[in-house]
Each structure stands twice: as C-alpha cells, then as structure tokens.
Design a protein around this motif. Structure first.
Motif, PDB file in Angstrom:
ATOM      1  N   ASN A  45       0.587  -1.198  -0.089  1.00 37.85           N
ATOM      2  CA  ASN A  45      -0.017  -0.029  -0.029  1.00 37.85           C
ATOM      3  C   ASN A  45       0.778   1.309   0.104  1.00 37.85           C
ATOM      4  O   ASN A  45       0.474   2.329   0.429  1.00 37.85           O
ATOM      5  N   VAL A  46       2.058   1.150  -0.432  1.00 40.20           N
ATOM      6  CA  VAL A  46       2.859   2.305  -0.496  1.00 40.20           C
ATOM      7  C   VAL A  46       2.444   3.681  -1.369  1.00 40.20           C
ATOM      8  O   VAL A  46       2.256   4.740  -0.650  1.00 40.20           O
ATOM      9  N   PHE A  47       1.988   3.236  -2.380  1.00 41.23           N
ATOM     10  CA  PHE A  47       1.514   4.211  -3.465  1.00 41.23           C
ATOM     11  C   PHE A  47       0.087   4.516  -3.414  1.00 41.23           C
ATOM     12  O   PHE A  47      -0.440   4.821  -4.675  1.00 41.23           O
ATOM     13  N   ASN A  48      -0.777   4.017  -2.481  1.00 36.50           N
ATOM     14  CA  ASN A  48      -2.040   4.376  -2.436  1.00 36.50           C
ATOM     15  C   ASN A  48      -2.565   5.515  -2.417  1.00 36.50           C
ATOM     16  O   ASN A  48      -1.754   6.658  -2.029  1.00 36.50           O
ATOM     17  N   ASN A  49      -3.666   6.134  -3.318  1.00 34.85           N
ATOM     18  CA  ASN A  49      -4.121   7.397  -3.234  1.00 34.85           C
ATOM     19  C   ASN A  49      -3.446   8.364  -4.346  1.00 34.85           C
ATOM     20  O   ASN A  49      -3.633   9.287  -4.639  1.00 34.85           O
ATOM     21  N   PRO A  83       3.316  -8.056  -5.907  1.00 36.44           N
ATOM     22  CA  PRO A  83       2.225  -8.013  -6.948  1.00 36.44           C
ATOM     23  C   PRO A  83       1.358  -6.794  -7.072  1.00 36.44           C
ATOM     24  O   PRO A  83       0.939  -6.453  -8.231  1.00 36.44           O
ATOM     25  N   CYS A  84       1.110  -6.289  -5.734  1.00 43.45           N
ATOM     26  CA  CYS A  84       0.182  -5.099  -5.927  1.00 43.45           C
ATOM     27  C   CYS A  84       0.893  -3.787  -5.442  1.00 43.45           C
ATOM     28  O   CYS A  84       0.079  -2.720  -5.147  1.00 43.45           O
ATOM     29  N   THR A  85       2.045  -3.660  -5.869  1.00 45.06           N
ATOM     30  CA  THR A  85       3.027  -2.438  -5.562  1.00 45.06           C
ATOM     31  C   THR A  85       2.205  -1.389  -6.511  1.00 45.06           C
ATOM     32  O   THR A  85       2.322  -0.087  -5.761  1.00 45.06           O
ATOM     33  N   PHE A  86       2.161  -1.469  -7.596  1.00 44.90           N
ATOM     34  CA  PHE A  86       1.587  -0.415  -8.398  1.00 44.90           C
ATOM     35  C   PHE A  86       0.204  -0.369  -8.788  1.00 44.90           C
ATOM     36  O   PHE A  86      -0.387   0.128  -9.813  1.00 44.90           O
ATOM     37  N   LYS A  87      -0.743  -1.161  -7.787  1.00 47.57           N
ATOM     38  CA  LYS A  87      -2.092  -1.772  -8.159  1.00 47.57           C
ATOM     39  C   LYS A  87      -2.897  -0.366  -8.356  1.00 47.57           C
ATOM     40  O   LYS A  87      -4.019  -0.038  -9.044  1.00 47.57           O
ATOM     41  N   ASN A  88      -2.639   1.040  -7.681  1.00 49.47           N
ATOM     42  CA  ASN A  88      -3.540   2.271  -7.542  1.00 49.47           C
ATOM     43  C   ASN A  88      -2.935   3.334  -8.548  1.00 49.47           C
ATOM     44  O   ASN A  88      -3.498   4.270  -8.657  1.00 49.47           O
ATOM     45  N   LEU A  89      -1.866   3.010  -9.321  1.00 48.33           N
ATOM     46  CA  LEU A  89      -1.088   3.811 -10.116  1.00 48.33           C
ATOM     47  C   LEU A  89      -1.957   4.009 -11.529  1.00 48.33           C
ATOM     48  O   LEU A  89      -1.112   3.456 -12.424  1.00 48.33           O
ATOM     49  N   PHE A 120       1.732  -5.027 -13.323  1.00 49.18           N
ATOM     50  CA  PHE A 120       1.264  -3.679 -14.027  1.00 49.18           C
ATOM     51  C   PHE A 120      -0.268  -3.767 -14.555  1.00 49.18           C
ATOM     52  O   PHE A 120      -0.616  -3.080 -15.351  1.00 49.18           O
ATOM     53  N   ASN A 121      -1.071  -4.613 -13.940  1.00 50.58           N
ATOM     54  CA  ASN A 121      -2.434  -4.809 -14.386  1.00 50.58           C
ATOM     55  C   ASN A 121      -3.269  -3.594 -14.248  1.00 50.58           C
ATOM     56  O   ASN A 121      -4.021  -3.205 -15.181  1.00 50.58           O
ATOM     57  N   ALA A 122      -2.916  -2.790 -13.043  1.00 55.33           N
ATOM     58  CA  ALA A 122      -3.701  -1.348 -13.097  1.00 55.33           C
ATOM     59  C   ALA A 122      -3.058  -0.448 -14.022  1.00 55.33           C
ATOM     60  O   ALA A 122      -3.767   0.709 -14.075  1.00 55.33           O
TER      61      ALA A 122
END
Length: 986
Positions: A103-107, A126-132, A153-155
């Motif tokens: 959740n480092v890059f959330n928001n 796997p979810c490092t970039f999920k909100n970018l 990179f799915n998101a």
C-alpha cells in the motif's frame, strides 16, 4: 508552513484506511525539503533523514513534483504518500530501498512518473503499483530484480515507458507475461540484465516500438518469428549472437537496428533476414575494417539495391585504419550523415574516399588518430563536396592544419576542430569558408591569431577559442567577422589587447574572457564593442584596483546585460572604485563571487537600476557590515546571493527598497542576531537561506524565532536543521524563549503613566499635605523612639502652661514683655521657651514635639518673620493638629503686627485656625490709650492660657464667646471684622 500529519488506523485487510488530518501551524519551512516552485515542486536531495515520513510529513497536498533522491532510505512505510494525492512526478532514485510494501503508493491516482532506480530492490509485491492508474513512466534501473510478478502492471494500463535496465532478470518470457497487458507501452528497456534467450509464451504489446536488449547474455533468440514485427527500434548489441539467429524473423518494421559487438556479419544478416532494410542498420562494431575495406564496399553494393534513402550510416568501432579513394562510391543513396568515429584512422586526406557522394550533409570523424589536416588546394574541382554542411574532427591528435585544408567543402557551416592538440594553423587554413557559421577551435594549443586567419569567414556567428595558449590579440584579428555574435576566448593567457583588436566586430553580443591574465580594464579596453555587447565574462583574471578611478570602464556599455567579475587572481578584487558600474543602465545580472572586497559603499550599486540577479558569494574578506542603503536603487532585483560574505550584522535599512526581491541567500555568514523586521520589509520575498549562520539561541533572537515559526510567506530553507551554536542538542526553531516574553509595551506604559501621574500629583500633595505628612513623619519618629507613650501619659499632668513659639527676630518682645507679664505676677504661669527649656543634645524636632505635648497651650507669636520660619511653621502645624484632629483647645495666636489677607491666604493651616478661633492682636501705637489696651491684652492672654486644654471644640468656641463679651466691655474701639475673621483689637 502548514504541516500535515496523518494517523493511519489499520483494522484489517478488508477494512478501508481512515486518515485524520491534523493541522498544526508552523513556519513556512520544511524539515528535509526545499520548495522549488510555489507549493508544487519539492527537492529533498542529500539529506540525512532515514525515515520517509521525515521527508513527506510536512509537505502540502498541493505538491505535484517530488524528488527524494540521493538519500539513505531503506524502506517505504505503507500510506507514506497518502496526503499527496496531487503528485504527478515522484523520484526516489539513489537510495537504499530494499522493500516496497503493498500500500505504499495508495491514493496516488494522478502519478505519471515514478523513478525507483539505483536502489536495492530484489523483489516487488504483486500489488505494488495497483493504484497507479495514470502512470506513464516507470524507472526501475540499477536494482537487483530477478523477476517480475505476472500481474504487477495490471492497473497501470497507461504506462508508456518502462525502464528495467541493469537488473538481474533472466526470464524474458516472464517479463513479457507481466507487460503483455500494457496496451500503451511504447518503450521497454531490458538492457544490462541476464537474459539468455528471448523465448516467449505471450506476445509483446502491439504498441511497443522501442526495445532495448543490449548487454545481456543472449546466445540465441528462440523467439516467435513475429516477436519484433511491430518494433521500430531494436538494440541487440553486445550479445553473443550471430547472423543465423535472425533467420526467419519478421523485421520489416525496423527503422533502427543496432548489433555492435556481436558476431553478426552484414552480408549474411541481409541474406537470412530479407525483411530487414539494410538502410536501417547501425553497422557499428561489426569489424567492417577488415580485408582492406572490402566489407565496406560489399555493404555499399547491398545498400545500392535498397529503395530507401539512407539518412545515416554509422560505422563506429569497426577497426577502420585506412580509407581508400572512392570507397563509398556505390553508396549512392547516402543522403544524411556518415559517422566514422571510434576507429583508428590516421589520415582522411581531402575526403577522396567520398568521391561520388554529393548528397552528404554531415561527416563525423571523432575519436580517431588523425594528426594532420592536409592542404587541398590542388584538388580538382569535381572533388568538391558542395552539400556537406557539418564536419567534425573532435577528439583526435591533430597537431597541424595546413593551408586551404577545407577548400573541398566550401559550403561548410559547422566545423569542429576542438579537443585536439593543434599548435599550428596556417594563415590560409580556413580560406574559402564563406558560409561557415560555427567554428570550434577550443581545447587546443594555439598561441597566435593573425589578422588574416579568419579573413574569409564573413558569415561566422560563433567562434570558440577557449582553452588555448593565446597571449595577445593583435590589431584587426577579427576584422572580417562582421556577423560574429559569440566570441569565446576564455582559458587563454591574454594579458593585453592591441589597439584595434576588436575592429570589425559590429554584431558581437557575447564575449568571454574568463581565466585569462587581464590586469585591469578601462574605458578603452572594449570601446569598439560597447554599442552591441550584451554579455561580458571576465571571471578569473588578474583585475585589481589599488586606487580610485576617475572614469568607469563601463561608461559606454549602455546595452550590457550580463557582467561577470568573479574570482580575480591571485587575491581577488579588493577595491571597487567609486561609480565603478556607472553606465550599466541595462545590466540585469552581475557576479562578484570569490573576491576579497574590503568594503562596500552605500552607493556601490546605485547605477544599476535594472539589475535582477546579484551574486556576491564569498566576495569579501573578514567580517564586514553592509552599509545602509547599499541596494536602495535595485527595485528590480529578484535574486541576491550573499553566501559566505562575512556579514556580521544587517539592519532593515540594508535591504531597503528591494521591493521585487524573492530569493535571498545569507547562508554561511557571521550573523549572531537578526531583527525579523529586515525580512518583513521585503514584500515579495519567498525564499530565505540562513543555513550555517551562528544565530545565537538567546533572547536577542526570540523575535526572529517567532517570525520563522509563524510566517506563511517566506520559505526558510531547512529551518528545522538549524542548530544552536551556544546550546548543544538544541535547534533554533524551538529553543526556550519563556524568559524572554516580557511585554515591553506594557512595562513602558506602566512606568511612564506612573511617572506622569506622580509628576502631576506631587505638586498638589506638596501644597495640600506637605506639613501634614511632615508632621506625621515627626510623630512617627517620636513614637518609634518611645516618646509617644511618655507624651500620652503626660497629657493629664502637663509640665508647662504654655509653649511659646516665636521667631528669633521677635525674641526681644518675648523676653521683655511677654515673659515678665506671664511669669512675674502673683500667680505666675510656667512657660516653655526653646532657648531655655529645650534639652541639649536632642534632635530639635523631638524637642518641639515634646514641648507641644507637655504644654497645655501653644502660643504662636505671629509676625512677618514667623511666617518665613520653617520651624515656626512646624510648631503651629503640631498645635493645629491637636486642635482639629484631637479636638483639644491648645492653640493661641498672638499677632504682633498687621498682616494683609493676601499674605495669610498662602498659609492654609493658619488661615483655617483664624476662621475657627478668636485670636489676639498686640495693640500698636495707633491706639487711643495704648497702656490700657496692653493691660487688657495681658488679661485676655492669661485667661486664654488658664482655660482647660482638654475641652472639646464647642467649649473652645463658647469660651471664645465669653472672651469676646469681656473684650466688648474693655476695648476702646468698636469690633472689626476682616473677611469673616474675628479678632480682638486692644
């Protein structure tokens, strides 16, 4: 600055994250960052903080660009950037980050660019970039990544550029799997990894155009034939590949293919990959210099059959040591540039190897072994290369340039001969270059310039002669350069200009004379250039003035905009003559850094009304004060750099009138105290640097501390890192100032108001209460000396019948008339006279108090002398106190002479007694029968003295009435009244 702190509450993976915004008012400063643009861009570089929170906790939510590079961060906590939702660019490179949680890059929904290069990342969640969702650029180079999670990179479907060079990736198929869904990806850099093959189970995104696979361990490809079908630029250099590995691959869309330092041979490659256009291949590093240039000739034959026009032919790193004539004759479609750099060529002659090339625009022969440029005067006309516009021989070993060396390229516009060892250049070496606009001769060994060296360069606009050995500029050296805009002579040994040295430079705007040996400049030095010159660089010369000059050397430079006088050698400028900058009415930038100016005048910069940038770093020697008003005429000044000037103190008058100043650097000075009014008077100031100044943490700086902590207009650079030199482990922003909180205004008001009140009331008190206070004081003294008790005990049995109070001037009347009549009769009275009955050695005041209290009556013999006597006044005051305050009838007034009403009115106590009590008047000679009147006077006086002294005031008034009746019977004249005063006239 408003600091924003967040408290993240974790209630479980399924719960949402609640963030509470706590707003605390602090000064406009940041703990570990510098604001570059107003509330938008921040740089946090080379700081010592190890926690990411220390960098971002006080940044405003308006931040869009954040650079936290070159620090020692090791991890990034979750939700670290939760309050920075407007970030578009985030740089975290060159740290020690080894772990990034989910959740480092959330928001960060607006983030477009993320740089995580040069860290220690070995794996990614796997979810490092999920909100970018808006991410378009991701840099992960120079880490330790061995693999990428398939869905990482799915998101980030907007990603266009992905750089993962210099990692430890070994599975190309896994990389393709992770990026296959990036439908907008155009650039993928996987160079400097550990890939051994390009075997793939999925296809690369159809949008991908640039693919870099150089410097891996590829020994075979094993990829599907259409893997590169949509790639436009492909780099496979420095791998263990041969031509056979390209067999059957679809390379039809390739516009640039680099294969340097591989085992590929050009003829075989073009045969096995017929879809590849040979015009789009970079032929560097393919050993084409072997077999006496036969491979180059073969290449030209192959290229001749290409229908595509060859825009660039790159032959770098091919071990070419010789170029035979007409070598490129068959490369008829070569229309752009030819690059022969990084070979071992020792000569190029007059470019005979290019015979037949009439469309070539640019020739580059850099990083070779050329030692001489030959004369081409005898070259046949048909060998002229009329279309060549740029020729570069940089980074060679050229020692000599012969005459007519460039006659074969008359259309040349750019000639680069810099970074060689040219010591000799013939007078006619540059003849016929009438179209040349840029000439680079910098970083050579030239010692002399002649008046015909540039005679044909009528179109020249830029001439760079920096870093040579030129010592003198002779007359008319540049006479033909009427279009020259930039002349760079920096880094030479020039000590003087001959007369007419700058003749002909009618368009010169920029001239650079830095790092030479000029000892002075005067009004004649650049006189020929004064009308057009915009930039004059005189840094690191030997300019020094020992006495005042009568005329400014810049008197005629009305158009000069930039002047540099930094670092004069060996001691720097020590004296700035009076009106030194007179005439520079258009100057916008002035630099005086690294000098030893002993002092500045208050009018030093008065002649620079348009100055915007002033650099004074390290310009002074020792600790100096800046005189008030030194910058008073610089209303347009925007940036003032005064670092390490030795400034010991500043006042508000120093920076007076700097209404446009927005950046002020005062770091590394000697100031211990600063009045914040100095900065409050700068209305547009937004940036203030006070680092490394010994500001004392004392009450003298309490107002400065308060200002730095509360102002919301001026950014104080790294305020929270400023330490107290006089208090260990204390910071300037929070040192204890409780003892300093004295409201000076309140104290001044209280003290001044009291003084005014006292000065107003004291005269009134003196007039009204003087004797009462004095009496109280004497009574207290008597009481304190145990007199009071004895006086009270003696009240019932007095020692004397009367105490006679008189002035020594009336002593004759007292002794000859009063004493015999009162003490000499059949029933004598006991009188107390000061000369006879006062106790010797005792205080006179104590004697008076004792006499009044030990006597039943006090007789005041009033005359003009009595009124003027201080002791007589005290005696009547004591007696009247007993009369009015203790209601004891003890006072008898005897007037020896007539005293006017206006004179008695000044003695308030006596007048009060006269209004309340009948008094006696000694009969004078104007009476009809003086003897009878005097006899009646003594009768009345004895009767008054025998009356009881302890009766009330009513009794006193009654007795006075009886005496008035008796006086009516005996007096000769009728009763008289004077303004309500009753008296007995005998």
């Amino acid at each position: 600055m408003i600091k924003y702190k967040f408290l993240s509450i974790f209630l479980g993976p399924a719960l949402t994250i609640a963030s509470c915004l706590i707003q605390v008012i602090f000064g406009y400063s940041y703990k570990n960052c510098i604001e570059v643009s107003h509330h938008n861009e921040f740089k946090c570089i080379n700081r010592y903080a190890k926690s990411l929170t220390a960098f971002v906790e006080d940044l405003p939510p308006t931040a869009t660009i954040l650079n936290i590079s070159h620090n020692t961060l090791s991890k990034i906590p979750p939700h670290s950037f939760a309050h920075l939702q407007n970030l578009t660019h985030l740089t975290l490179d060159s740290n020690n980050i080894s772990n990034i949680t989910e959740n480092v890059f959330n928001n960060l929904n607006n983030l477009k660019s993320l740089n995580l290069s040069s860290n220690n990342l070995a794996r990614l969640h796997p979810c490092t970039f999920k909100n970018l969702y808006a991410l378009t650029e991701l840099l992960l180079s120079n880490n330790k990544l061995q693999s990428l999670p398939p869905s990482i990179f799915n998101a980030s479907t907007c990603l266009k550029t992905l750089i993962i060079r210099k990692n430890a990736l070994s599975n190309f198929s896994a990389v393709v799997e992770s990026v296959k869904g990036l439908t907008n990806l155009t650039k993928l850099d996987l160079s400097y990894n550990r890939l051994t093959s390009l075997e793939n189970s999925a296809n690369l995104p159809s949008s991908l155009q640039l693919l870099y696979l150089n410097n891996n361990n590829l020994s075979h490809l094993r990829c599907q034939p259409d893997l590169f079908s949509r790639i436009c630029r492909l780099d496979l250099s420095n791998n263990n590949l041969s031509s056979i590995h390209f067999k059957g691959l679809n390379l039809s869309n390739i516009k640039f293919l680099r294969l340097r330092l591989t085992k590929v041979t050009v003829p075989e490659l073009l045969k096995l990959a017929p879809s590849l256009n040979p015009a789009h291949v970079d032929f560097s590093g393919l050993n084409l210099g072997q077999r006496n240039n036969s491979l180059i000739k073969t290449l030209c034959w192959l290229l001749r059959n290409s229908s595509t026009e060859l825009q660039s032919m790159v032959l770098q790193h091919n071990i070419i040591y010789y170029l035979q004539d007409r070598l490129f004759f068959n490369c008829t479609n070569l229309k752009g540039s030819l690059d022969l750099s990084w070979n071992i060529l020792r000569r190029v002659g007059c470019l005979e190897f290019l015979e037949g090339q009439y469309g070539l625009q640019k020739i580059t022969v850099e990083h070779n072994l050329l030692t001489e440029l030959n004369s081409c005067q005898s070259l046949p006309f048909q060998h002229h290369f009329n279309l060549t516009t740029e020729l570069s021989f940089r980074y060679n070993r050229i020692l000599k340039v012969n005459k007519f060396a460039f006659v074969h390229t008359p259309c040349l516009k750019i000639l680069k001969l810099n970074i060689n060892t040219i010591a000799f250049m013939d007078h006619h070496a540059l003849r016929y270059l009438t179209n040349l606009t840029t000439l680079r001769l910098d970083n050579n060994l030239l010692t002399d310039l002649y008046n015909d060296s540039f005679i044909d360069l009528h179109s020249l606009e830029t001439l760079n002669l920096r870093n040579n050995q030129i010592s003198v500029i002779f007359k008319e050296t540049f006479q033909s350069l009427k279009r020259l805009n930039i002349l760079d002579l920096g880094g030479n040994k020039i000590s003087q200009f001959r007369e007419g040295a700058f003749t002909g430079l009618e368009s010169l705007r920029n001239i650079y004379f830095d790092r030479n040996r000029l000892k002075k400049i005067d009004i004649y030095s650049f006189a020929k250039l004064s009308a057009t010159l915009r930039v004059l660089d005189l840094q690191s010369n030997n300019i020094r003035y020992m006495k005042e000059q009568t005329t400014s050397p810049f008197a005629n430079f009305s158009k000069l905009e930039d002047l540099k006088l930094d670092a004069q050698q060996p001691y720097g400028i020590t004296l700035l003559p009076h009106a030194f900058f007179s005439g520079l009415i258009s100057l916008t930038s002035l630099s005086l850094t690294n000098n030893h100016i002993s002092s500045f005048r208050s009018d030093t910069f008065d002649d620079l009304p348009n100055l915007e940038y002033l650099h004074l770093d390290t310009s002074c020697v020792g600790v100096i004060p800046l005189p008030p008003g030194i910058f008073k005429n610089l209303q347009k000044l925007k940036i003032l750099q005064a670092e390490n000037m030795g400034i010991g103190s500043i006042s508000e008058h120093v920076f007076w009138n700097l209404t446009s100043l927005h950046r002020l650097q005062l770091n590394r000075n000697a100031m211990t105290t600063v009045d914040p009014v100095v900065f409050e008077k700068l209305p547009n100031l937004t940036y203030l640097d006070l680092r490394n100044t010994p500001l004392s943490c004392t009450c003298h700086n309490s107002e400065l501390q308060n200002w730095t902590n509360t102002n919301q207009r001026v950014q104080i650079v790294y305020l929270y890192s400023m330490r107290c030199p006089d208090l260990s482990n204390s910071s300037f922003y929070n040192f204890d100032t409780k003892v300093c909180y004295l409201d000076i205004g309140v104290y001044l008001f209280a003290s001044t108001s009291n003084v005014v009140f006292l000065l107003t009331i004291l005269p009134l008190l003196y007039v009204k209460l003087y004797w009462k206070l004095k009496y109280s004081y004497y009574v207290f003294r008597s009481w304190f000396g145990e007199q009071w008790r004895r006086l009270r005990d003696a009240e019932e049995e007095c020692k004397y019948d009367a105490f006679i109070s008189y002035n020594s001037a009336d002593e004759e009347w007292v002794l000859k008339k009063l004493v015999p009549n009162l003490e000499g009769n059949s029933s004598p009275l006991r009188l107390c006279l000061h000369h006879r009955d006062f106790e010797p050695g005792r205080y006179i005041v104590d004697n008076i108090v004792s006499a009044v209290y030990k006597s039943r009556k006090t007789v005041c013999v009033v005359s003009q002398h009595f009124l003027r006597s201080e002791w007589c006044s005290l005696e009547i005051q004591l007696a009247s106190h007993l009369l009015f305050h203790e209601l004891r009838d003890v006072l008898v007034l005897v007037f020896l002479e007539h005293i006017p009403e206006r004179q008695i009115s000044a003695y308030h106590r006596m007048r009060k007694v006269m209004l309340k009590k009948t008094y006696l008047q000694w009969p004078g000679s104007d009476c009809a029968d003086p003897a009878q009147a005097q006899e009646l006077f003594w009768v009345q006086l004895r009767r008054a003295l025998r009356s009881s002294g302890s009766r009330g005031l009513a009794d006193v008034k009654e007795r006075a009435g009886e005496e008035d009746t008796l006086g009516e019977e005996l007096r000769v004249n009728q009763p008289q009244t004077d303004n309500g005063r009753n008296f007995i006239l005998l």
